[in-house]
Scaffold this motif. Structure first.
Motif, PDB file in Angstrom:
ATOM      1  N   THR A  43       0.806  -1.218   0.000  1.00 11.77           N
ATOM      2  CA  THR A  43       0.000   0.000   0.000  1.00 11.77           C
ATOM      3  C   THR A  43       0.842   1.272   0.000  1.00 11.77           C
ATOM      4  OG1 THR A  43      -1.668  -1.218   1.252  1.00 11.77           O
ATOM      5  CG2 THR A  43      -1.918   1.164   1.149  1.00 11.77           C
ATOM      6  N   TYR A  44       1.897   1.290   0.801  1.00 12.03           N
ATOM      7  CA  TYR A  44       2.750   2.477   0.925  1.00 12.03           C
ATOM      8  C   TYR A  44       4.214   2.094   0.715  1.00 12.03           C
ATOM      9  CZ  TYR A  44      -1.333   4.634   3.164  1.00 12.03           C
ATOM     10  OH  TYR A  44      -2.585   5.114   3.438  1.00 12.03           O
ATOM     11  N   PRO A  45       4.561   1.537  -0.456  1.00 10.58           N
ATOM     12  CA  PRO A  45       5.935   1.050  -0.640  1.00 10.58           C
ATOM     13  C   PRO A  45       6.988   2.145  -0.552  1.00 10.58           C
ATOM     14  CG  PRO A  45       4.763   1.090  -2.730  1.00 10.58           C
ATOM     15  CD  PRO A  45       3.741   1.375  -1.655  1.00 10.58           C
ATOM     16  N   GLU A  46       6.596   3.385  -0.836  1.00 13.77           N
ATOM     17  CA  GLU A  46       7.561   4.478  -0.771  1.00 13.77           C
ATOM     18  C   GLU A  46       7.962   4.850   0.654  1.00 13.77           C
ATOM     19  OE1 GLU A  46       3.572   6.498  -1.827  1.00 13.77           O
ATOM     20  OE2 GLU A  46       4.389   4.490  -1.687  1.00 13.77           O
ATOM     21  N   THR A  47       7.227   4.344   1.652  1.00 12.57           N
ATOM     22  CA  THR A  47       7.578   4.646   3.042  1.00 12.57           C
ATOM     23  C   THR A  47       8.652   3.703   3.585  1.00 12.57           C
ATOM     24  OG1 THR A  47       5.837   3.252   3.998  1.00 12.57           O
ATOM     25  CG2 THR A  47       5.265   5.549   3.474  1.00 12.57           C
ATOM     26  N   LEU A  48       9.003   2.701   2.815  1.00 14.25           N
ATOM     27  CA  LEU A  48      10.083   1.802   3.232  1.00 14.25           C
ATOM     28  C   LEU A  48      11.419   2.442   2.871  1.00 14.25           C
ATOM     29  CD1 LEU A  48       8.562  -1.548   1.971  1.00 14.25           C
ATOM     30  CD2 LEU A  48       8.671  -0.732   4.333  1.00 14.25           C
ATOM     31  N   PRO A  49      12.405   2.369   3.772  1.00 18.35           N
ATOM     32  CA  PRO A  49      13.730   2.925   3.465  1.00 18.35           C
ATOM     33  C   PRO A  49      14.348   2.255   2.246  1.00 18.35           C
ATOM     34  CG  PRO A  49      13.537   2.399   5.799  1.00 18.35           C
ATOM     35  CD  PRO A  49      12.329   1.818   5.119  1.00 18.35           C
ATOM     36  N   GLY A  50      15.235   2.976   1.583  1.00 14.97           N
ATOM     37  CA  GLY A  50      15.879   2.493   0.371  1.00 14.97           C
ATOM     38  C   GLY A  50      16.422   1.080   0.467  1.00 14.97           C
ATOM     39  N   PRO A  51      17.212   0.753   1.509  1.00 15.57           N
ATOM     40  CA  PRO A  51      17.745  -0.610   1.598  1.00 15.57           C
ATOM     41  C   PRO A  51      16.661  -1.685   1.706  1.00 15.57           C
ATOM     42  CG  PRO A  51      19.006   0.861   2.999  1.00 15.57           C
ATOM     43  CD  PRO A  51      17.808   1.637   2.525  1.00 15.57           C
ATOM     44  N   ALA A  52      15.575  -1.391   2.418  1.00 17.86           N
ATOM     45  CA  ALA A  52      14.482  -2.362   2.536  1.00 17.86           C
ATOM     46  C   ALA A  52      13.796  -2.543   1.185  1.00 17.86           C
ATOM     47  CB  ALA A  52      13.476  -1.906   3.583  1.00 17.86           C
ATOM     48  N   ARG A  53      13.603  -1.452   0.466  1.00 21.47           N
ATOM     49  CA  ARG A  53      12.995  -1.541  -0.867  1.00 21.47           C
ATOM     50  C   ARG A  53      13.854  -2.402  -1.786  1.00 21.47           C
ATOM     51  NH1 ARG A  53       9.426   2.378  -2.946  1.00 21.47           N
ATOM     52  NH2 ARG A  53      10.723   2.575  -4.801  1.00 21.47           N
ATOM     53  N   ALA A  54      15.171  -2.175  -1.731  1.00 17.99           N
ATOM     54  CA  ALA A  54      16.083  -2.943  -2.582  1.00 17.99           C
ATOM     55  C   ALA A  54      16.021  -4.428  -2.228  1.00 17.99           C
ATOM     56  CB  ALA A  54      17.503  -2.416  -2.440  1.00 17.99           C
ATOM     57  N   VAL A  68       9.064  13.530   1.159  1.00 18.51           N
ATOM     58  CA  VAL A  68       9.042  13.189   2.576  1.00 18.51           C
ATOM     59  C   VAL A  68       9.642  14.347   3.371  1.00 18.51           C
ATOM     60  CG1 VAL A  68      11.248  11.935   2.434  1.00 18.51           C
ATOM     61  CG2 VAL A  68       9.691  11.475   4.330  1.00 18.51           C
ATOM     62  N   VAL A  69       9.021  14.659   4.501  1.00 22.90           N
ATOM     63  CA  VAL A  69       9.492  15.707   5.406  1.00 22.90           C
ATOM     64  C   VAL A  69       9.674  15.080   6.782  1.00 22.90           C
ATOM     65  CG1 VAL A  69       8.940  17.919   6.504  1.00 22.90           C
ATOM     66  CG2 VAL A  69       8.238  17.498   4.138  1.00 22.90           C
ATOM     67  N   GLU A  70      10.820  15.360   7.394  1.00 18.22           N
ATOM     68  CA  GLU A  70      11.039  14.849   8.744  1.00 18.22           C
ATOM     69  C   GLU A  70      11.850  15.836   9.557  1.00 18.22           C
ATOM     70  OE1 GLU A  70      13.369  11.249   9.054  1.00 18.22           O
ATOM     71  OE2 GLU A  70      14.503  11.761   7.266  1.00 18.22           O
ATOM     72  N   GLY A  71      11.783  15.672  10.868  1.00 15.93           N
ATOM     73  CA  GLY A  71      12.550  16.503  11.774  1.00 15.93           C
ATOM     74  C   GLY A  71      13.965  15.982  11.959  1.00 15.93           C
ATOM     75  N   ARG A  72      14.757  16.771  12.650  1.00 20.56           N
ATOM     76  CA  ARG A  72      16.179  16.458  12.830  1.00 20.56           C
ATOM     77  C   ARG A  72      16.391  15.144  13.580  1.00 20.56           C
ATOM     78  NH1 ARG A  72      20.714  15.019  12.944  1.00 20.56           N
ATOM     79  NH2 ARG A  72      22.589  16.265  13.252  1.00 20.56           N
ATOM     80  N   ALA A  73      15.631  14.902  14.637  1.00 23.25           N
ATOM     81  CA  ALA A  73      15.813  13.674  15.419  1.00 23.25           C
ATOM     82  C   ALA A  73      15.444  12.436  14.598  1.00 23.25           C
ATOM     83  CB  ALA A  73      14.991  13.733  16.710  1.00 23.25           C
ATOM     84  N   SER A  74      14.385  12.532  13.799  1.00 22.16           N
ATOM     85  CA  SER A  74      14.011  11.411  12.938  1.00 22.16           C
ATOM     86  C   SER A  74      15.085  11.160  11.891  1.00 22.16           C
ATOM     87  CB  SER A  74      12.673  11.691  12.239  1.00 22.16           C
ATOM     88  OG  SER A  74      11.632  11.788  13.177  1.00 22.16           O
ATOM     89  N   TYR A  75      15.636  12.241  11.338  1.00 17.77           N
ATOM     90  CA  TYR A  75      16.699  12.111  10.339  1.00 17.77           C
ATOM     91  C   TYR A  75      17.934  11.461  10.950  1.00 17.77           C
ATOM     92  CZ  TYR A  75      20.114  13.497   6.769  1.00 17.77           C
ATOM     93  OH  TYR A  75      21.098  13.505   5.819  1.00 17.77           O
ATOM     94  N   GLN A  76      18.200  11.765  12.211  1.00 14.74           N
ATOM     95  CA  GLN A  76      19.370  11.209  12.892  1.00 14.74           C
ATOM     96  C   GLN A  76      19.298   9.684  12.970  1.00 14.74           C
ATOM     97  OE1 GLN A  76      22.105  13.061  13.889  1.00 14.74           O
ATOM     98  NE2 GLN A  76      23.052  11.050  14.160  1.00 14.74           N
ATOM     99  N   LEU A  77      18.102   9.143  13.044  1.00 14.15           N
ATOM    100  CA  LEU A  77      17.956   7.684  13.090  1.00 14.15           C
ATOM    101  C   LEU A  77      18.563   7.058  11.842  1.00 14.15           C
ATOM    102  CD1 LEU A  77      14.289   7.404  14.420  1.00 14.15           C
ATOM    103  CD2 LEU A  77      16.411   7.197  15.731  1.00 14.15           C
ATOM    104  N   GLY A  78      18.309   7.672  10.691  1.00 19.80           N
ATOM    105  CA  GLY A  78      18.905   7.188   9.449  1.00 19.80           C
ATOM    106  C   GLY A  78      20.411   7.360   9.440  1.00 19.80           C
ATOM    107  N   LEU A  79      20.876   8.525   9.902  1.00 21.93           N
ATOM    108  CA  LEU A  79      22.319   8.771   9.962  1.00 21.93           C
ATOM    109  C   LEU A  79      23.005   7.728  10.840  1.00 21.93           C
ATOM    110  CD1 LEU A  79      22.530  12.668  10.283  1.00 21.93           C
ATOM    111  CD2 LEU A  79      23.039  11.270   8.265  1.00 21.93           C
ATOM    112  N   ASP A  80      22.388   7.423  11.982  1.00 20.99           N
ATOM    113  CA  ASP A  80      22.956   6.426  12.895  1.00 20.99           C
ATOM    114  C   ASP A  80      23.027   5.043  12.248  1.00 20.99           C
ATOM    115  OD1 ASP A  80      23.203   8.431  14.777  1.00 20.99           O
ATOM    116  OD2 ASP A  80      21.462   7.804  15.957  1.00 20.99           O
TER     117      ASP A  80
END
Length: 194
Positions: A43-54, A68-80
């Motif tokens: 239903t929402y395949p674009e909400t899966l992160p790139g590696p999961a989609r691959a 997609v819009v996100e805050g700094r703390a949410s973005y940090q999760l990806g950076l981590d």
């Protein structure tokens, strides 16, 4: 006109993460069950992160969102997790004063007035805009939130980061869809009453 859609996992008592923040995905309060993954992938395949989609062989443009819009703390999760753009298949905006002026990132940094920037996005042509989180940004953008898609987990945290974290405010939404998954998550869609 495009809509701003806040699609997020939440507990019965309205928290999107525990008091310390961090990525709650896969925790006891926010389990990632096979039926939830299947629903998101279909239903929402674009909400899966790139590696999961691959890994799942998902390609192509989004069905609902192209931004997609996100805050700094949410973005940090990806950076981590080693991802400077968890959603390379989407136009990716990060609301952050601390990242202002960084031109080495593959995302658009919004340092000032996220509400004005979201209004600009909504006026553009395209698919809807997905608001990932967090709660503070969601509260700031509440005047422009048109739809909620809540992955309601059958758990109670007691405290944490609220779905809309900020001073008292008011907005009314009406249910338009509900999917009850066998794993216990209820996906509830609500539209803004204007």
């Amino acid at each position: 006109m495009r809509r701003l859609v806040y699609l997020v996992a939440v507990t019965l008592d309205g928290f999107i993460a525990g008091p310390e923040g961090g990525d709650p995905s896969g925790s006891d309060a926010f389990p990632i069950t096979p039926d939830l993954v299947e629903l998101l992938a279909s239903t929402y395949p674009e909400t899966l992160p790139g590696p999961a989609r691959a890994a799942m062989g998902i390609e192509g443009p989004g069905r609902h969102f192209d931004t997609v819009v996100e805050g700094r703390a949410s973005y940090q999760l990806g950076l981590d997790a080693g991802l400077d753009d968890a959603y390379p298949h989407l136009r990716h905006l990060v609301v952050s004063r601390s990242l202002a002026g960084r031109d080495d990132l593959p995302v658009e940094v919004v340092a000032d007035d996220p509400l004005a920037r979201v209004r600009e996005l909504k006026a553009e042509d395209g698919l809807d805009v997905w608001l990932v989180g967090g709660g503070t940004l969601a509260h700031a953008l509440l005047p422009e939130v048109d739809r909620l898609v809540l992955k309601v987990n059958p758990t109670v945290l007691g405290s944490g980061i609220s779905l809309f974290a900020g001073p008292e405010t008011s907005a009314r939404f009406t249910p338009v869809d509900q999917v009850d998954l066998a794993g216990g998550v209820r996906v509830v869609t609500l539209d803004r009453v204007r």
